[in-house]
Motif scaffolding. Structure first.
Motif, PDB file in Angstrom:
ATOM      1  N   PRO A  55       0.813  -1.228   0.000  1.00 60.95           N
ATOM      2  CA  PRO A  55       0.000   0.000   0.000  1.00 60.95           C
ATOM      3  C   PRO A  55       0.842   1.271   0.000  1.00 60.95           C
ATOM      4  O   PRO A  55       1.964   1.302   0.501  1.00 60.95           O
ATOM      5  N   PHE A  56       0.268   2.317  -0.560  1.00 58.02           N
ATOM      6  CA  PHE A  56       0.783   3.670  -0.370  1.00 58.02           C
ATOM      7  C   PHE A  56       0.076   4.219   0.861  1.00 58.02           C
ATOM      8  O   PHE A  56      -1.157   4.311   0.889  1.00 58.02           O
ATOM      9  N   GLU A  57       0.844   4.586   1.904  1.00 58.24           N
ATOM     10  CA  GLU A  57       0.221   5.115   3.117  1.00 58.24           C
ATOM     11  C   GLU A  57       1.192   6.001   3.881  1.00 58.24           C
ATOM     12  O   GLU A  57       2.406   5.884   3.734  1.00 58.24           O
ATOM     13  N   ASN A  58       0.617   6.898   4.680  1.00 59.79           N
ATOM     14  CA  ASN A  58       1.417   7.869   5.423  1.00 59.79           C
ATOM     15  C   ASN A  58       1.164   7.781   6.919  1.00 59.79           C
ATOM     16  O   ASN A  58       1.177   8.795   7.629  1.00 59.79           O
ATOM     17  N   VAL A  59       0.932   6.581   7.425  1.00 57.19           N
ATOM     18  CA  VAL A  59       0.588   6.425   8.841  1.00 57.19           C
ATOM     19  C   VAL A  59       1.630   7.089   9.737  1.00 57.19           C
ATOM     20  O   VAL A  59       1.289   7.798  10.685  1.00 57.19           O
ATOM     21  N   ASP A  60       2.913   6.876   9.457  1.00 58.43           N
ATOM     22  CA  ASP A  60       3.944   7.441  10.324  1.00 58.43           C
ATOM     23  C   ASP A  60       3.897   8.974  10.360  1.00 58.43           C
ATOM     24  O   ASP A  60       3.845   9.558  11.447  1.00 58.43           O
TER      25      ASP A  60
ATOM     26  N   ARG B 221      -4.770   2.883  -3.001  1.00 58.45           N
ATOM     27  CA  ARG B 221      -4.602   1.580  -3.624  1.00 58.45           C
ATOM     28  C   ARG B 221      -5.102   1.661  -5.063  1.00 58.45           C
ATOM     29  O   ARG B 221      -6.097   2.343  -5.348  1.00 58.45           O
ATOM     30  N   LEU B 222      -4.426   0.964  -5.969  1.00 59.97           N
ATOM     31  CA  LEU B 222      -4.800   0.971  -7.387  1.00 59.97           C
ATOM     32  C   LEU B 222      -4.897  -0.448  -7.899  1.00 59.97           C
ATOM     33  O   LEU B 222      -4.032  -1.281  -7.634  1.00 59.97           O
ATOM     34  N   ASP B 223      -5.956  -0.723  -8.621  1.00 60.32           N
ATOM     35  CA  ASP B 223      -6.114  -1.989  -9.330  1.00 60.32           C
ATOM     36  C   ASP B 223      -6.770  -1.671 -10.660  1.00 60.32           C
ATOM     37  O   ASP B 223      -7.171  -0.529 -10.914  1.00 60.32           O
TER      38      ASP B 223
ATOM     39  N   GLY C 209      -9.030  -0.661 -13.248  1.00 60.74           N
ATOM     40  CA  GLY C 209     -10.351  -0.067 -13.325  1.00 60.74           C
ATOM     41  C   GLY C 209     -10.865   0.541 -12.041  1.00 60.74           C
ATOM     42  O   GLY C 209     -12.020   0.989 -12.000  1.00 60.74           O
ATOM     43  N   ILE C 210     -10.041   0.608 -10.992  1.00 58.56           N
ATOM     44  CA  ILE C 210     -10.528   1.180  -9.741  1.00 58.56           C
ATOM     45  C   ILE C 210      -9.374   1.774  -8.931  1.00 58.56           C
ATOM     46  O   ILE C 210      -8.300   1.188  -8.832  1.00 58.56           O
ATOM     47  N   SER C 211      -9.612   2.970  -8.395  1.00 57.81           N
ATOM     48  CA  SER C 211      -8.670   3.632  -7.506  1.00 57.81           C
ATOM     49  C   SER C 211      -9.395   3.902  -6.195  1.00 57.81           C
ATOM     50  O   SER C 211     -10.492   4.458  -6.186  1.00 57.81           O
ATOM     51  N   ARG C 212      -8.787   3.480  -5.086  1.00 57.76           N
ATOM     52  CA  ARG C 212      -9.393   3.682  -3.767  1.00 57.76           C
ATOM     53  C   ARG C 212      -8.466   4.561  -2.931  1.00 57.76           C
ATOM     54  O   ARG C 212      -7.270   4.289  -2.838  1.00 57.76           O
ATOM     55  N   LYS C 213      -9.041   5.593  -2.314  1.00 59.85           N
ATOM     56  CA  LYS C 213      -8.258   6.521  -1.515  1.00 59.85           C
ATOM     57  C   LYS C 213      -8.972   6.774  -0.197  1.00 59.85           C
ATOM     58  O   LYS C 213     -10.141   7.170  -0.185  1.00 59.85           O
ATOM     59  N   LEU C 214      -8.250   6.583   0.896  1.00 56.39           N
ATOM     60  CA  LEU C 214      -8.746   6.946   2.211  1.00 56.39           C
ATOM     61  C   LEU C 214      -8.051   8.241   2.603  1.00 56.39           C
ATOM     62  O   LEU C 214      -6.847   8.264   2.862  1.00 56.39           O
TER      63      LEU C 214
END
Length: 261
Positions: A43-48, A209-211, A213-218
């Motif tokens: 995942p691409f994430e910036n939790v830190d 997240r990317l797959d 036909g679909i891009s999901r962003k929180l």
């Protein structure tokens, strides 16, 4: 220059298992498979940064976090990890830096790679917000479908601009030149990105997240789902832990509690 980047600190077998790939001789086809597998697995994430922590950029720390802990990270972590794996597999890699949203005076804070495969240079960009699924030939006017969204590279002198096709036309995403970077450069960019109040990665959670036909962003407490036809759905998130699990971000109880706080 492999000693400069400490690529031997990477557990290559563990990394390949993490992304579901095997070691194969360098080629454009193999590079594309590795690139897509990396983006879809990690995942691409910036939790830190969202918790006020600056991610460490030494390869041992990145491996422990993104490979062994099954966490994600942002561009420097993704880029340094992918570059090390590629070099261990025999690819020629040049680490670069890009100016994000160059048409809006954005900062030069993004890490991307130029990778040679089958005698051709390619843009590899596994850490650009999970937006680039496959590498692109580094050629003026090259257009590659990225999971349903067309992306184009344009050259102006020494400057390359990556753009995405939208209903309003081609939107510049970032621009970079042929200047290789050093680890200390990324340490400087990383400090700004993880700590500056104007950075998009401080003060709020960002997971992408990317797959196909679909891009999901929180983003914060909103889940945004986008599709290539331009449709978009935004849903408030009431259970952040469940949303993170759905996006394959594995956190400890302490990290989840800190996010809620």
């Amino acid at each position: 220059m492999t000693d400069t980047w400490d690529v031997e600190a990477l557990d290559l077998d563990a990394y390949l298992a993490r992304i579901g790939q095997s070691a194969t001789p360098p080629s454009a086809e193999a590079l594309a498979a590795l690139h897509e597998a990396h983006v879809r697995a990690i995942p691409f994430e910036n939790v830190d940064p969202a918790l006020g922590r600056t991610p460490r950029l030494d390869l041992a720390s990145i491996t422990a976090k993104l490979v062994r802990r099954q966490r994600g990270g942002y561009c420097y972590e993704h880029g340094l990890l992918f570059a090390a794996a590629l070099e261990r597999l025999g690819y020629e890699v040049s680490r670069r830096a890009a100016r994000v949203q160059p048409h809006r005076n954005g900062p030069r804070t993004h890490m991307n790679l130029v990778v040679t495969a089958d005698g051709v240079e390619h843009l590899a960009d596994v850490g650009f917000g999970a937006g680039v699924l496959r590498p692109m030939p580094l050629a003026d006017g090259a257009v590659v479908d990225q999971a349903g969204w067309k992306h184009r590279l344009v050259r102006d002198g020494r400057l390359w601009t990556l753009a995405k096709e939208t209903a309003e036309g081609w939107e510049p995403l970032h621009a970079f030149d042929d200047q290789p970077q050093r680890l200390i450069d990324y340490e400087v960019y990383n400090h700004y990105t993880a700590t500056h109040p104007d950075s998009p990665f401080t003060g709020r959670l960002v997971v992408m997240r990317l797959d196909h036909g679909i891009s999901r962003k929180l983003i914060g407490d909103t889940l945004v789902v986008e599709r290539p036809d331009g449709s978009q759905e935004s849903t408030p998130v009431t259970d952040r832990a469940e949303a993170l699990r759905a996006l394959d971000v594995v956190l400890t109880d302490e990290e989840l509690a800190a996010l809620e706080a």
